[in-house]
Scaffold this motif. Structure first.
Motif, mmCIF file in Angstrom:
data_model
loop_
_atom_site.group_PDB
_atom_site.id
_atom_site.type_symbol
_atom_site.label_atom_id
_atom_site.label_comp_id
_atom_site.label_asym_id
_atom_site.label_seq_id
_atom_site.Cartn_x
_atom_site.Cartn_y
_atom_site.Cartn_z
ATOM 1 N N GLY A 1 0.795 -1.221 0.000
ATOM 2 C CA GLY A 1 0.000 0.000 0.000
ATOM 3 C C GLY A 1 0.824 1.265 0.000
ATOM 4 N N LEU A 2 1.221 1.743 1.186
ATOM 5 C CA LEU A 2 1.880 3.036 1.281
ATOM 6 C C LEU A 2 3.369 2.973 1.601
ATOM 7 C CD1 LEU A 2 -0.900 4.913 3.266
ATOM 8 C CD2 LEU A 2 -0.466 4.954 0.816
ATOM 9 N N VAL A 3 3.894 1.799 1.857
ATOM 10 C CA VAL A 3 5.303 1.688 2.222
ATOM 11 C C VAL A 3 6.169 1.786 0.974
ATOM 12 C CG1 VAL A 3 7.066 0.201 3.257
ATOM 13 C CG2 VAL A 3 4.754 0.236 4.209
ATOM 14 N N ILE A 4 7.103 2.732 0.987
ATOM 15 C CA ILE A 4 8.020 2.897 -0.139
ATOM 16 C C ILE A 4 9.390 2.411 0.303
ATOM 17 C CG2 ILE A 4 9.181 4.553 -1.636
ATOM 18 C CD1 ILE A 4 6.629 6.194 -1.623
ATOM 19 N N GLN A 5 9.931 1.480 -0.461
ATOM 20 C CA GLN A 5 11.253 0.937 -0.160
ATOM 21 C C GLN A 5 12.251 1.460 -1.184
ATOM 22 O OE1 GLN A 5 10.587 -3.288 -0.333
ATOM 23 N NE2 GLN A 5 10.072 -3.386 1.829
ATOM 24 N N LYS A 6 13.382 1.930 -0.680
ATOM 25 C CA LYS A 6 14.445 2.402 -1.557
ATOM 26 C C LYS A 6 15.498 1.310 -1.652
ATOM 27 C CE LYS A 6 18.010 5.685 -1.157
ATOM 28 N NZ LYS A 6 18.501 6.970 -0.721
ATOM 29 N N ARG A 7 15.930 1.030 -2.846
ATOM 30 C CA ARG A 7 16.960 0.017 -3.102
ATOM 31 C C ARG A 7 18.116 0.686 -3.840
ATOM 32 N NH1 ARG A 7 14.899 -3.407 0.202
ATOM 33 N NH2 ARG A 7 13.056 -4.495 -0.431
ATOM 34 N N GLN B 1 14.978 -9.289 -4.726
ATOM 35 C CA GLN B 1 14.174 -8.060 -4.667
ATOM 36 C C GLN B 1 14.637 -7.064 -5.721
ATOM 37 O OE1 GLN B 1 14.600 -6.887 -0.562
ATOM 38 N NE2 GLN B 1 13.055 -8.345 0.147
ATOM 39 N N TYR B 2 15.937 -6.965 -5.910
ATOM 40 C CA TYR B 2 16.453 -6.099 -6.971
ATOM 41 C C TYR B 2 15.995 -6.612 -8.334
ATOM 42 C CZ TYR B 2 19.914 -4.329 -3.523
ATOM 43 O OH TYR B 2 20.549 -3.784 -2.442
ATOM 44 N N GLY B 3 16.110 -7.906 -8.535
ATOM 45 C CA GLY B 3 15.717 -8.507 -9.808
ATOM 46 C C GLY B 3 14.259 -8.253 -10.141
ATOM 47 N N ALA B 4 13.398 -8.257 -9.125
ATOM 48 C CA ALA B 4 11.967 -8.024 -9.343
ATOM 49 C C ALA B 4 11.713 -6.645 -9.955
ATOM 50 C CB ALA B 4 11.210 -8.171 -8.019
#
Length: 160
Positions: A83-89, A133-136
């Motif tokens: 939903g609202l969680v933004i993850q930075k990679r 997760q990066y690959g996704a």
């Protein structure tokens, strides 16, 4: 990581081995500015130069850093989850080679050079989820994706 990024951006030909020693004092000054003692900063700079030399002398290290199609270094991507969680990679290195999207994570942990392939895969395995997760983030490209860990201390690339 910063010097690996610079080498990849500027090209291997711009980084002969003798260039590395000329950077030592700048490395020491930067480490002191980060709060390290002069002794620790000097040791850190010496270690960093040694790791960079190993990488530049290694076939696998040079392959990772050489010019590739769609190459990017320290690529920052954000993704929204739940939903609202933004993850930075931040991806250390990614590029396309022969229709394959490579995602490479640099690890500077000290390893014994005598590790065999199975042992290295075991050491790399804890990083699989992070790399997946990066690959996704690249699935929409429609390319095969290969995930790898580059162990800087022994100049070995381990494909997961």
């Amino acid at each position: 990581h910063r010097y690996l990024e610079l080498i990849a951006q500027q090209g291997l030909s711009a980084w002969p081995l003798n260039r590395l020693e000329t950077l030592k004092m700048a490395m020491v000054r930067w480490l002191i500015q980060q709060g390290h003692t002069s002794l620790v900063a000097t040791q850190g700079a010496t270690l960093s130069i040694g790791l960079l030399k190993k990488t530049l002398e290694s076939e696998q290290g040079r392959w990772v850093l050489q010019a590739h199609s769609r190459a990017q270094n320290e690529l920052e991507l954000e993704r929204q989850t739940d939903g609202l969680v933004i993850q930075k990679r931040v991806i250390d290195r990614t590029f396309v080679e022969n229709g394959v999207r490579w995602i490479v994570d640099y690890k500077t942990i000290a390893l014994d050079a005598s590790f065999d392939e199975a042992g290295l895969k075991e050491v790399a395995e804890p990083y699989r989820q992070q790399l997946e997760q990066y690959g996704a983030l690249f699935v929409d490209e429609g390319l095969e994706i290969k995930l790898a860990v580059y162990f800087v201390s022994i100049s070995k690339l381990v494909i997961l």
